[in-house]
Design a protein around this motif. Structure first.
Motif, mmCIF file in Angstrom:
data_model
loop_
_atom_site.group_PDB
_atom_site.id
_atom_site.type_symbol
_atom_site.label_atom_id
_atom_site.label_comp_id
_atom_site.label_asym_id
_atom_site.label_seq_id
_atom_site.Cartn_x
_atom_site.Cartn_y
_atom_site.Cartn_z
ATOM 1 N N HIS A 185 40.192 -4.959 -52.512
ATOM 2 C CA HIS A 185 39.072 -4.064 -52.817
ATOM 3 C C HIS A 185 38.126 -4.767 -53.775
ATOM 4 O O HIS A 185 38.536 -5.585 -54.612
ATOM 5 N N TRP A 186 36.845 -4.440 -53.685
ATOM 6 C CA TRP A 186 35.859 -5.115 -54.524
ATOM 7 C C TRP A 186 36.073 -4.854 -56.012
ATOM 8 O O TRP A 186 35.690 -5.677 -56.857
ATOM 9 N N SER A 187 36.709 -3.738 -56.364
ATOM 10 C CA SER A 187 36.960 -3.451 -57.774
ATOM 11 C C SER A 187 37.901 -4.482 -58.395
ATOM 12 O O SER A 187 37.813 -4.765 -59.597
ATOM 13 N N SER A 188 38.792 -5.070 -57.589
ATOM 14 C CA SER A 188 39.666 -6.126 -58.097
ATOM 15 C C SER A 188 38.855 -7.374 -58.444
ATOM 16 O O SER A 188 39.150 -8.068 -59.419
ATOM 17 N N VAL A 189 37.831 -7.651 -57.637
ATOM 18 C CA VAL A 189 36.946 -8.780 -57.936
ATOM 19 C C VAL A 189 36.217 -8.537 -59.259
ATOM 20 O O VAL A 189 36.090 -9.447 -60.091
ATOM 21 N N ALA A 190 35.756 -7.316 -59.478
ATOM 22 C CA ALA A 190 35.087 -6.985 -60.740
ATOM 23 C C ALA A 190 36.041 -7.156 -61.917
ATOM 24 O O ALA A 190 35.652 -7.651 -62.985
ATOM 25 N N ALA A 191 37.313 -6.767 -61.733
ATOM 26 C CA ALA A 191 38.300 -6.912 -62.807
ATOM 27 C C ALA A 191 38.553 -8.381 -63.135
ATOM 28 O O ALA A 191 38.650 -8.763 -64.311
ATOM 29 N N ILE A 192 38.653 -9.216 -62.085
ATOM 30 C CA ILE A 192 38.865 -10.654 -62.324
ATOM 31 C C ILE A 192 37.669 -11.259 -63.044
ATOM 32 O O ILE A 192 37.830 -12.065 -63.977
ATOM 33 N N ARG A 193 36.465 -10.878 -62.640
ATOM 34 C CA ARG A 193 35.266 -11.410 -63.302
ATOM 35 C C ARG A 193 35.199 -10.935 -64.763
ATOM 36 O O ARG A 193 34.744 -11.673 -65.634
ATOM 37 N N PHE A 194 35.637 -9.726 -65.040
ATOM 38 C CA PHE A 194 35.667 -9.222 -66.412
ATOM 39 C C PHE A 194 36.628 -10.059 -67.266
ATOM 40 O O PHE A 194 36.274 -10.495 -68.368
ATOM 41 N N LEU A 195 37.833 -10.294 -66.745
ATOM 42 C CA LEU A 195 38.809 -11.100 -67.480
ATOM 43 C C LEU A 195 38.325 -12.541 -67.639
ATOM 44 O O LEU A 195 38.512 -13.157 -68.695
ATOM 45 N N THR A 196 37.698 -13.068 -66.594
ATOM 46 C CA THR A 196 37.165 -14.431 -66.681
ATOM 47 C C THR A 196 36.088 -14.523 -67.760
ATOM 48 O O THR A 196 36.030 -15.497 -68.517
ATOM 49 N N GLY A 197 35.238 -13.504 -67.853
ATOM 50 C CA GLY A 197 34.210 -13.488 -68.889
ATOM 51 C C GLY A 197 34.799 -13.457 -70.285
ATOM 52 O O GLY A 197 34.240 -14.054 -71.224
ATOM 53 N N MET A 198 35.943 -12.768 -70.451
ATOM 54 C CA MET A 198 36.598 -12.698 -71.757
ATOM 55 C C MET A 198 37.030 -14.067 -72.259
ATOM 56 O O MET A 198 37.066 -14.309 -73.470
ATOM 57 N N PHE A 199 37.355 -14.982 -71.322
ATOM 58 C CA PHE A 199 37.873 -16.291 -71.721
ATOM 59 C C PHE A 199 36.853 -17.420 -71.547
ATOM 60 O O PHE A 199 36.795 -18.332 -72.383
ATOM 61 N N ALA A 200 36.059 -17.392 -70.471
ATOM 62 C CA ALA A 200 35.130 -18.484 -70.193
ATOM 63 C C ALA A 200 33.939 -18.471 -71.143
ATOM 64 O O ALA A 200 33.553 -19.519 -71.687
ATOM 65 N N GLY A 201 33.354 -17.295 -71.360
ATOM 66 C CA GLY A 201 32.188 -17.220 -72.237
ATOM 67 C C GLY A 201 32.471 -17.637 -73.663
ATOM 68 O O GLY A 201 31.773 -18.497 -74.230
ATOM 69 N N PRO A 202 33.512 -17.078 -74.310
ATOM 70 C CA PRO A 202 33.761 -17.401 -75.719
ATOM 71 C C PRO A 202 34.344 -18.791 -75.958
ATOM 72 O O PRO A 202 34.421 -19.226 -77.108
ATOM 73 N N ARG A 203 34.789 -19.500 -74.906
ATOM 74 C CA ARG A 203 35.468 -20.782 -75.146
ATOM 75 C C ARG A 203 34.566 -21.809 -75.801
ATOM 76 O O ARG A 203 35.045 -22.758 -76.448
ATOM 77 N N ASN A 204 33.254 -21.646 -75.678
ATOM 78 C CA ASN A 204 32.359 -22.623 -76.300
ATOM 79 C C ASN A 204 32.400 -22.552 -77.824
ATOM 80 O O ASN A 204 32.076 -23.535 -78.493
#
Length: 568
Positions: A188-207
């Motif tokens: 379901h597309w909501s799972s894709v949104a959840a993965i992107r949310f979790l990815t944002g939690m780690f990818a964005g702040p890593r800098n």
């Protein structure tokens, strides 16, 4: 009182920067009567010991490329929606009444263009018409996760350390990659949104921890601006490489599916045809791109631990002298240099008051416990660099907001260069490389405050000038390029300025709150173009006013060019 440890009968001759050359130790040639690692106030200076082991040696160069490439891969994750959320052409398998569009097609009869069948998550989940709002939501979920991530990571940076936070983010990104390949998880597309949310939690702040690891190891180097430029050049280069990667996957899928279709048309029950059909359904083109970028994200986990040591500044500010000594010895070894084996930070005065015999305690007494950091220090009334900390925090946040607000606003408002999506993206991201390459020279020429002041004024002024310039004229084209160039420089210059404005004890919290305001700006910037329906030049006027107001407020900050980093 114990004898000062610096009175040793050995001279350590510093070898060249190359780590391959061995250190030549010449004993009994010179008696060192003053500690080379104390400043004029007889207080231990981390900059001096970092200069001693080389503040820009092999270790720092290797770390800069590791972190710069990691940040660049994070940029690829940010820009993934450009390629995975392409809106496909839709047609209806039945004839529609005059004046109707594809959204009026009866259920189950809406068809997507064949070229997008495996390339877009929109076509896979049918995110059009009544579900058209879901695709922007998936994109926004990444930035929502990024906003939450900087708040959580900021609290850990000043307690757990830079290296630990960097690897926590990397491990989190590896976990997100595994979620893409779990069978049925993305049904379901909501799972894709959840993965992107979790990815944002780690990818964005890593800098944040990555950039702090680099700059806190530069010692008293005057090249922070140039090194920042190098990091951002790597960032833009990796971001631009997303286009050829996506194009290569696109060509691969077209070739494989074409071969499978030919076999099916000939009636051949070739095992490869079945494999291709299963592959295309379970791992479509857009998902494969996400998985490949995710695998790249995890590369720091496979590097030797000694390549990503924690910041000795942070360790000393926390009072962990033993680990700081181990890290400095690791850096010295990688740089082909050496610290005296008996050297101990426990024997050094780290307080701000110069030691004296009248103090009634030994020079080598243990340093006081470091004062706690945290967000509350950013709104305190204590003085730092001759300014109240709350004022520095407020102006720094406004500068982050303005730089991000105008940068994303101009980027989103600009048109494409060609009709080819891959080429257009490559050109638009590659154009940022010259601006980042010039960043170091500009910062050393104008200073940190001057760079922020003049680039924000130039960018804001160019936005306001568009109101009076004719459309599609040479002047408007030059003005657009000047605005993007100036704002790009300010967007990268604010990073080293923030490092130098705040001390080690709460630099992580400062970075986090500034990043939070930048994320708010990136959320608001795409909404501004809608103001054009009221008055066409209004969006650019808003961008211009925000940039100019922030530029004026920069005058309240001190100049930090050439100063040593403060630890408390």
């Amino acid at each position: 009182m114990m004898a000062h440890h610096a009175e040793v009968e050995t001279r350590y001759e510093l070898c060249p920067e190359s780590p391959e050359e061995n250190l030549e130790v010449l004993p009994h040639e010179l008696i060192i009567t003053s500690d080379p690692f104390l400043n004029s106030e007889h207080v231990f200076d981390p900059d001096k010991v970092l200069d001693y082991v080389s503040s820009w040696g092999f270790y720092q160069k290797r770390l800069t490329y590791i972190v710069g490439i990691a940040m660049g891969i994070d940029a690829m994750v940010i820009y993934l929606p450009v390629f995975i959320s392409q809106e496909p052409e839709t047609t209806c398998s039945t004839t529609l009444a005059t004046g109707s569009d594809a959204c009026d097609c009866p259920g189950g009869q809406l068809e997507f263009s064949p070229s997008y069948t495996h390339e877009s998550l929109i076509s896979q989940y049918g995110l059009v018409c009544s579900l058209g709002w879901a695709a922007p939501l998936i994109t926004s979920s990444f930035f929502a996760g990024w906003t939450l991530g900087v708040c959580l990571l900021g609290a850990l940076l000043d307690s757990k350390g830079r290296q630990a936070c960097f690897q926590i983010c990397t491990a989190g990104l590896a976990f997100c990659t595994l979620l893409w390949v779990i069978p049925g998880f993305t049904a379901h597309w909501s799972s894709v949104a959840a993965i992107r949310f979790l990815t944002g939690m780690f990818a964005g702040p890593r800098n944040m921890p990555g950039y702090l690891l680099i700059t806190e190891l530069l010692g008293s180097s005057k090249q922070r601006g140039s090194i920042t430029g190098l990091v951002w050049v790597l960032w833009a280069t990796m971001a631009a490489s997303l286009a050829p990667l996506a194009f290569g996957i696109h060509i691969l899928y077209k070739a494989l599916l074409s071969a499978g279709a030919q076999n099916s048309a000939l009636g051949e029950l070739h095992p490869g045809s079945h494999f291709l059909s299963v592959w295309a359904s379970e791992l479509p083109c857009w998902k494969l791109l996400c998985v490949l970028v995710g695998v790249l994200e995890a590369f720091p986990l496979f590097l030797p631990r000694s390549w990503l040591c924690d910041s000795p500044r942070f360790l000393l500010a926390r009072g962990d002298e033993e680990k700081a000594r181990q890290v400095l010895r690791t850096i010295a070894q990688a740089n082909g240099r050496q610290l005296p084996e008996s050297y101990s930070f426990a024997d050094l005065p780290i307080s701000k008051s110069p030691p004296s015999e009248s103090d009634g305690e030994a020079v080598g007494s243990a340093p006081p416990a470091p004062s706690p950091g945290g967000y509350w220090r950013l709104i305190s009334g204590e003085e730092h660099l001759g300014r109240p900390v709350w004022l520095i925090s407020l102006v720094a946040c406004s500068a982050y907001f303005a730089a991000a607000f105008v940068f994303y606003g101009l980027t989103l408002a600009s048109g494409t260069f060609t009709s080819n999506l891959y080429l257009s993206f490559f050109i638009s991201t590659a154009m940022q490389i010259p601006a980042y390459a010039l960043n170091g020279s500009i910062m050393e020429w104008l200073g940190r405050r001057g760079t922020m002041l003049y680039t924000l004024l130039t960018g804001g002024g160019a936005c306001l000038a568009f109101v009076f310039l004719p459309k599609d004229s040479l002047a408007s084209t030059v003005g657009a390029f000047a605005a993007v160039l100036a704002i790009t420089v300010s967007f990268s210059a604010i990073y080293p300025y923030t490092v130098e404005l705040f001390p080690t004890s709460y630099r992580g919290a400062a970075f986090a709150i500034c990043q939070f305001t930048a994320r708010m700006a990136s959320i608001l910037a795409p909404l501004v173009p809608s103001l054009g329906s009221i008055y066409e030049p209004l969006p650019l006027m808003v961008y211009g006013v925000v940039a100019i107001v922030s530029a004026v407020s920069i005058l309240l900050l001190p100049e930090t060019r050439g100063i040593d980093l403060k630890d408390t």
